[in-house]
Write a protein that holds these residues in place. Structure first.
Motif, PDB file in Angstrom:
ATOM      1  N   ASP A  84      49.755  31.909   6.579  1.00  0.00           N
ATOM      2  CA  ASP A  84      51.101  31.382   7.018  1.00  0.00           C
ATOM      3  C   ASP A  84      50.941  30.899   8.134  1.00  0.00           C
ATOM      4  OD1 ASP A  84      53.749  31.776   7.807  1.00  0.00           O
ATOM      5  OD2 ASP A  84      54.398  32.855   6.984  1.00  0.00           O
ATOM      6  N   PRO A  85      51.725  29.667   8.735  1.00  0.00           N
ATOM      7  CA  PRO A  85      51.175  28.364   9.786  1.00  0.00           C
ATOM      8  C   PRO A  85      51.971  29.292  10.774  1.00  0.00           C
ATOM      9  CG  PRO A  85      52.854  27.452   8.156  1.00  0.00           C
ATOM     10  CD  PRO A  85      52.057  28.552   8.002  1.00  0.00           C
ATOM     11  N   ILE A  86      53.472  29.992  10.830  1.00  0.00           N
ATOM     12  CA  ILE A  86      54.177  30.224  11.889  1.00  0.00           C
ATOM     13  C   ILE A  86      53.234  31.223  12.640  1.00  0.00           C
ATOM     14  CG2 ILE A  86      55.293  33.132  10.663  1.00  0.00           C
ATOM     15  CD1 ILE A  86      57.392  32.301  12.141  1.00  0.00           C
ATOM     16  N   MET A  87      51.628  31.917  12.984  1.00  0.00           N
ATOM     17  CA  MET A  87      51.397  32.383  13.919  1.00  0.00           C
ATOM     18  C   MET A  87      50.461  31.469  14.827  1.00  0.00           C
ATOM     19  SD  MET A  87      52.296  35.601  14.024  1.00  0.00           S
ATOM     20  CE  MET A  87      51.039  36.380  14.949  1.00  0.00           C
ATOM     21  N   SER A  88      49.891  30.530  13.414  1.00  0.00           N
ATOM     22  CA  SER A  88      49.534  28.862  14.491  1.00  0.00           C
ATOM     23  C   SER A  88      50.426  28.674  15.159  1.00  0.00           C
ATOM     24  CB  SER A  88      48.696  28.486  13.049  1.00  0.00           C
ATOM     25  OG  SER A  88      47.780  29.094  12.632  1.00  0.00           O
ATOM     26  N   LEU A  89      51.631  28.107  14.832  1.00  0.00           N
ATOM     27  CA  LEU A  89      52.469  27.411  15.700  1.00  0.00           C
ATOM     28  C   LEU A  89      53.018  28.401  16.716  1.00  0.00           C
ATOM     29  CD1 LEU A  89      54.918  26.212  13.109  1.00  0.00           C
ATOM     30  CD2 LEU A  89      53.351  25.108  14.088  1.00  0.00           C
ATOM     31  N   LEU A  90      53.729  29.488  16.948  1.00  0.00           N
ATOM     32  CA  LEU A  90      53.758  30.120  17.857  1.00  0.00           C
ATOM     33  C   LEU A  90      52.671  30.291  18.833  1.00  0.00           C
ATOM     34  CD1 LEU A  90      56.063  33.314  16.573  1.00  0.00           C
ATOM     35  CD2 LEU A  90      56.402  31.406  17.719  1.00  0.00           C
ATOM     36  N   LYS A 192      54.589  24.714   3.523  1.00  0.00           N
ATOM     37  CA  LYS A 192      54.992  26.199   4.652  1.00  0.00           C
ATOM     38  C   LYS A 192      55.451  25.642   5.440  1.00  0.00           C
ATOM     39  CE  LYS A 192      52.877  29.986   2.114  1.00  0.00           C
ATOM     40  NZ  LYS A 192      52.230  31.277   2.386  1.00  0.00           N
ATOM     41  N   THR A 193      54.274  24.082   6.351  1.00  0.00           N
ATOM     42  CA  THR A 193      54.707  23.871   8.036  1.00  0.00           C
ATOM     43  C   THR A 193      56.158  23.292   7.660  1.00  0.00           C
ATOM     44  OG1 THR A 193      52.464  23.854   8.791  1.00  0.00           O
ATOM     45  CG2 THR A 193      54.231  23.151   9.607  1.00  0.00           C
ATOM     46  N   LEU A 194      56.399  22.524   7.417  1.00  0.00           N
ATOM     47  CA  LEU A 194      57.236  21.443   7.156  1.00  0.00           C
ATOM     48  C   LEU A 194      58.478  23.392   7.108  1.00  0.00           C
ATOM     49  CD1 LEU A 194      57.005  18.774   4.768  1.00  0.00           C
ATOM     50  CD2 LEU A 194      57.505  19.010   7.293  1.00  0.00           C
TER      51      LEU A 194
END
Length: 439
Positions: A84-90, A192-194
């Motif tokens: 899931d990209p959310i952790m990478s983004l944060l 998922k990133t989008l």
């Protein structure tokens, strides 16, 4: 040949110091656009691969930082192994680790509130602790509804907490989050990133900028949905508020820059000779006509550097460069040259017309020398009658340009100097390296 280093060198004090593509005006414009959206938005900077998107956004990031904006940079391709990209983004946001509320909400979104509940239901459906199918389905449905409501509330609270965190740590809103290489990611991670950006990070005080090859990202979206009939253009439009097409670069300036970087600029610029400027004009014209990427120009000139290293200094390097260009992009012409397939230089000149902008006296002497190299190689010139080499009635050349062609040819075929080169030597070395990947 010098060690080639094309690493991005962007300084905080002067972000445009190394702007070799004259993109300063576009960066200034984009910086003003971003400042006008403190409420937040998603922008895209679109260009094919190898056209300098990364350097553009690095310079833009440095300019925005200098103006007081808080910025973040995320190379999506380096993180597409994540589920899931959310952790990478944060993690790229360098948010305060003391904000336990924010990080707690982040964990609940990433893991999924109802994951363990769903696991228990699956165990029941599989036969464990299952009194009746109806009871299991009813229990499962109830928990799914609760899961949805909990997740929705979590996302709402997360947006408020993140917005407050960004606002408190940015001196000049909005904060700007750059995402690079998204079009190179696997389709699942890209989509998922989008979706995370649109549904979770659509908050005030933050602007997302995606540096993408739009056509490639559209292909990834089709791959995610399993059909090339899916309307990926419309789907992508839902996520992006502002689209910006990166303008084509100033090719001539970039050719100069790369020639200097790899150490061939002096070899191609003999004192008193304009030949390199003539070659550069032809290459710039073809780069614009063919929409060549900056990477293609880099690799072309690296090949020129390799091949010219086998010839003595001053041995018509700029003409060697021209034949290397033919090997890259006009193989049919080069093959015909090598096979002596042109009955005379007039036929070769006809094929050259498509490669060059309208002929004038600025570089027709250069073309004349190229014709002379072939005429000498093929033995198709009557040295006693140079006036017979080219037709008198032609429409492509200006009169002044035409007058420069034959002197250029004569200088080649009548030359008698130690560093004279032959077309067969050029072709031999080009073929020797023809198996090296060009792109």
């Amino acid at each position: 040949m010098n060690t080639v280093n094309f690493d991005i060198d962007v300084t905080s004090d002067n972000p445009l110091r190394h702007d070799k593509l004259n993109r300063g005006p576009a960066i200034d414009l984009f910086a003003k656009i971003i400042t006008g959206f403190p409420q937040g938005c998603v922008c895209s900077i679109n260009a094919p691969w190898g056209m300098g998107k990364t350097k553009f956004i690095r310079m833009l990031e440095a300019k925005l930082r200098k103006n007081g904006h808080r910025t973040f940079f995320f190379n999506a391709w380096e993180s597409d192994f994540s589920e899931d990209p959310i952790m990478s983004l944060l993690s790229e946001m360098s948010l305060s680790k003391h904000n336990k509320t924010l990080w707690g909400l982040t964990g609940r979104i990433a893991i999924g509130v109802g994951k363990e509940l769903a696991k228990g239901v699956i165990q029941k459906i599989s036969g464990l602790d299952c009194e009746s199918t109806l009871e299991v389905l009813a229990d499962w449905s109830k928990k799914k509804v609760e899961d949805y409501e909990n997740q929705k509330a979590t996302i709402h609270d997360f947006k408020i907490s993140l917005s407050e965190e960004i606002a408190s740590s940015s001196s000049e809103p909005p904060a700007v989050f750059f995402i690079d290489e998204l079009d190179r990611c696997n389709p699942i991670f890209a989509v998922k990133t989008l979706e995370r950006i649109k549904h979770i990070f659509d908050i005030p005080n933050i602007v997302f900028i995606l540096a993408i090859d739009k056509s490639q990202l559209e292909n990834s979206i089709c791959g995610y949905f399993g059909t090339d009939k899916f309307d990926s253009k419309e789907y992508l439009r839902r996520f992006i508020d502002i689209e910006y097409q990166l303008p084509e670069p100033s090719y001539g300036t970039y050719i100069d820059y790369i020639a200097t970087q790899i150490g061939i600029d002096q070899d191609l610029r003999l004192e008193g000779s304009r030949a390199f400027e003539d070659f550069k004009r032809i290459l710039s014209f073809q780069a614009q006509r063919r929409h060549l990427s900056l990477r293609q120009i880099e690799k072309l000139l690296i090949h020129v550097s390799i091949i010219t290293s086998f010839f003595p200094t001053g041995a018509l390097m700029e003409y060697i460069a021209f034949f290397v260009y033919l090997n890259f992009f006009e193989c049919d012409i080069l093959n015909k040259l090598e096979d002596r397939g042109y009955t005379g230089v007039e036929d070769l000149l006809h094929d050259f017309e498509q490669l060059c902008p309208a002929m004038d006296d600025d570089y027709s002497f250069f073309i004349g020398k190229v014709l002379g190299l072939y005429g000498d190689y093929a033995g198709c010139l009557d040295l006693n009658k140079p006036e017979s080499w080219l037709p008198k009635n032609q429409e492509y050349f200006s009169e002044d340009a035409y007058m420069q062609l034959i002197p250029g040819m004569k200088q080649i075929v009548e030359a008698d100097y130690s560093h004279r080169i032959k077309l067969e030597d050029i072709l031999k070395h080009i073929r020797l390296y023809s198996r090296i990947s060009k792109f």
